[in-house]
Scaffold this motif. Structure first.
Motif, PDB file in Angstrom:
ATOM      1  N   UNK A  92      26.698  35.010  33.673  1.00 38.11           N
ATOM      2  CA  UNK A  92      27.191  35.465  35.163  1.00 38.11           C
ATOM      3  C   UNK A  92      26.320  37.067  35.354  1.00 38.11           C
ATOM      4  N   UNK A  93      25.957  37.155  36.224  1.00 39.78           N
ATOM      5  CA  UNK A  93      25.336  38.502  36.742  1.00 39.78           C
ATOM      6  C   UNK A  93      25.303  38.654  37.478  1.00 39.78           C
ATOM      7  N   UNK A  94      26.866  39.729  38.580  1.00 42.51           N
ATOM      8  CA  UNK A  94      26.789  41.353  36.881  1.00 42.51           C
ATOM      9  C   UNK A  94      28.533  41.112  36.872  1.00 42.51           C
ATOM     10  N   UNK A  95      29.280  41.566  36.896  1.00 43.95           N
ATOM     11  CA  UNK A  95      29.932  41.989  36.403  1.00 43.95           C
ATOM     12  C   UNK A  95      30.361  43.060  37.757  1.00 43.95           C
ATOM     13  N   UNK A  96      30.153  44.192  37.274  1.00 40.96           N
ATOM     14  CA  UNK A  96      30.194  45.679  38.173  1.00 40.96           C
ATOM     15  C   UNK A  96      30.138  45.404  39.847  1.00 40.96           C
ATOM     16  N   UNK A  97      28.942  43.857  40.216  1.00 39.82           N
ATOM     17  CA  UNK A  97      28.777  43.596  41.307  1.00 39.82           C
ATOM     18  C   UNK A  97      30.234  42.683  42.450  1.00 39.82           C
ATOM     19  N   UNK A  98      30.716  41.921  41.069  1.00 41.41           N
ATOM     20  CA  UNK A  98      32.042  40.784  41.093  1.00 41.41           C
ATOM     21  C   UNK A  98      32.775  42.375  41.334  1.00 41.41           C
ATOM     22  N   UNK A  99      33.489  42.874  40.814  1.00 44.15           N
ATOM     23  CA  UNK A  99      34.388  44.126  41.380  1.00 44.15           C
ATOM     24  C   UNK A  99      34.518  44.432  42.126  1.00 44.15           C
ATOM     25  N   UNK A 100      32.828  44.892  43.058  1.00 43.78           N
ATOM     26  CA  UNK A 100      33.110  45.389  44.241  1.00 43.78           C
ATOM     27  C   UNK A 100      33.172  44.824  45.113  1.00 43.78           C
ATOM     28  N   UNK A 101      33.303  43.355  45.060  1.00 45.93           N
ATOM     29  CA  UNK A 101      33.460  42.149  45.811  1.00 45.93           C
ATOM     30  C   UNK A 101      34.898  42.106  46.308  1.00 45.93           C
ATOM     31  N   UNK A 102      35.299  41.329  44.556  1.00 50.31           N
ATOM     32  CA  UNK A 102      36.699  41.537  44.834  1.00 50.31           C
ATOM     33  C   UNK A 102      37.687  42.661  45.346  1.00 50.31           C
ATOM     34  N   UNK A 103      37.093  44.272  45.452  1.00 50.25           N
ATOM     35  CA  UNK A 103      37.427  45.323  45.892  1.00 50.25           C
ATOM     36  C   UNK A 103      37.675  45.271  47.630  1.00 50.25           C
ATOM     37  N   UNK A 104      36.393  44.521  47.975  1.00 48.51           N
ATOM     38  CA  UNK A 104      36.533  44.868  49.172  1.00 48.51           C
ATOM     39  C   UNK A 104      36.606  42.945  50.257  1.00 48.51           C
ATOM     40  N   UNK A 105      37.156  42.323  49.434  1.00 47.14           N
ATOM     41  CA  UNK A 105      37.419  40.763  50.259  1.00 47.14           C
ATOM     42  C   UNK A 105      38.566  40.970  51.236  1.00 47.14           C
ATOM     43  N   UNK A 106      39.568  41.566  50.894  1.00 54.80           N
ATOM     44  CA  UNK A 106      40.583  41.215  51.308  1.00 54.80           C
ATOM     45  C   UNK A 106      41.111  42.772  52.374  1.00 54.80           C
ATOM     46  N   UNK A 107      41.997  42.413  53.335  1.00 53.69           N
ATOM     47  CA  UNK A 107      42.394  43.804  53.278  1.00 53.69           C
ATOM     48  C   UNK A 107      43.316  44.048  52.854  1.00 53.69           C
ATOM     49  N   UNK A 108      43.655  43.613  51.804  1.00 48.46           N
ATOM     50  CA  UNK A 108      44.196  44.678  50.203  1.00 48.46           C
ATOM     51  C   UNK A 108      43.419  45.954  50.098  1.00 48.46           C
ATOM     52  N   UNK A 109      44.569  47.112  50.103  1.00 52.35           N
ATOM     53  CA  UNK A 109      44.210  48.582  49.795  1.00 52.35           C
ATOM     54  C   UNK A 109      44.046  48.317  48.257  1.00 52.35           C
ATOM     55  N   UNK A 110      42.705  49.252  47.916  1.00 53.35           N
ATOM     56  CA  UNK A 110      42.047  49.073  47.349  1.00 53.35           C
ATOM     57  C   UNK A 110      41.727  50.505  46.447  1.00 53.35           C
TER      58      UNK A 110
END
Length: 192
Positions: A92-110
């Motif tokens: 899996x490459x990479x975790x930091x990108x995955x975290x960023x994507x998950x933080x901004x993938x929805x309307x939820x407030x990061x």
């Protein structure tokens, strides 16, 4: 074939050589365990630089002496865990990108602590699901915790979240590496 559900963690600064090291390590494991190689890419082509980096990584794998299957999954990696088996080595490459994507993938407030905890738990659970289904899971991440937060709420929250994820993963990993200027430093575990 041994089915040991190994988890390996590789981190380092930007362009430190961590992806190249992780690919070589994954190849070595795949050959020694007779498992299939999979690359779980979390990056999205958002600008020219990222497009070129993605292309370079793809070409590196295409010109490799082993076959890679690439999965592009910028969010919801838990949806892929059923695709793999004990006959697979997954990078899996990479975790930091995955975290960023998950933080901004929805309307939820990061910046909501409950949302932050949900995202951390979602990613951690997804990694555990992958680990349970595969022979070996290698997780690559960026070392961003040494950078100042510049009094920016988003950066401070992000650093806290990735720090928590790093600690959880390293705790469960059989090996952890820090890559400095292309040199891997084993921080946890014995050599494979």
């Amino acid at each position: 074939m041994e089915t040991n559900n190994t988890l390996l963690f590789i981190t380092g600064g930007v362009r430190s050589g961590k992806s190249g090291f992780a690919e070589q390590l994954a190849k070595k494991i795949s050959i020694s365990t007779a498992t299939k190689l999979h690359y779980l890419a979390t990056a999205q082509s958002t600008d020219t630089e990222m497009k070129n980096r993605i292309l370079r990584h793809k070409l590196d794998r295409q010109h490799s002496d082993v076959d890679w299957t690439t999965w592009e999954c910028p969010i919801n990696i838990q949806n892929l865990s059923y695709q793999f088996s004990k006959n697979d080595t997954v990078l899996l490459d990479c975790l930091t990108t995955l975290l960023t994507n998950e933080m901004f993938s929805s309307e939820r407030n990061w910046n909501d602590p409950i949302v932050q905890d949900d995202i951390i738990m979602k990613i951690h659970n997804a990694l555990n699901g992958l680990k349970k289904n595969v022979h070996t899971l290698l997780v690559v991440s960026n070392e961003v915790l040494n950078e100042p937060g510049y009094n920016n709420e988003l950066i401070t929250i992000y650093q806290r979240m990735i720090g928590i994820l790093h600690q959880k993963i390293v705790l469960e990993a059989s090996q952890a590496y820090l890559i400095e200027s292309g040199i891997p430093v084993r921080m946890k575990g014995e050599s494979l």
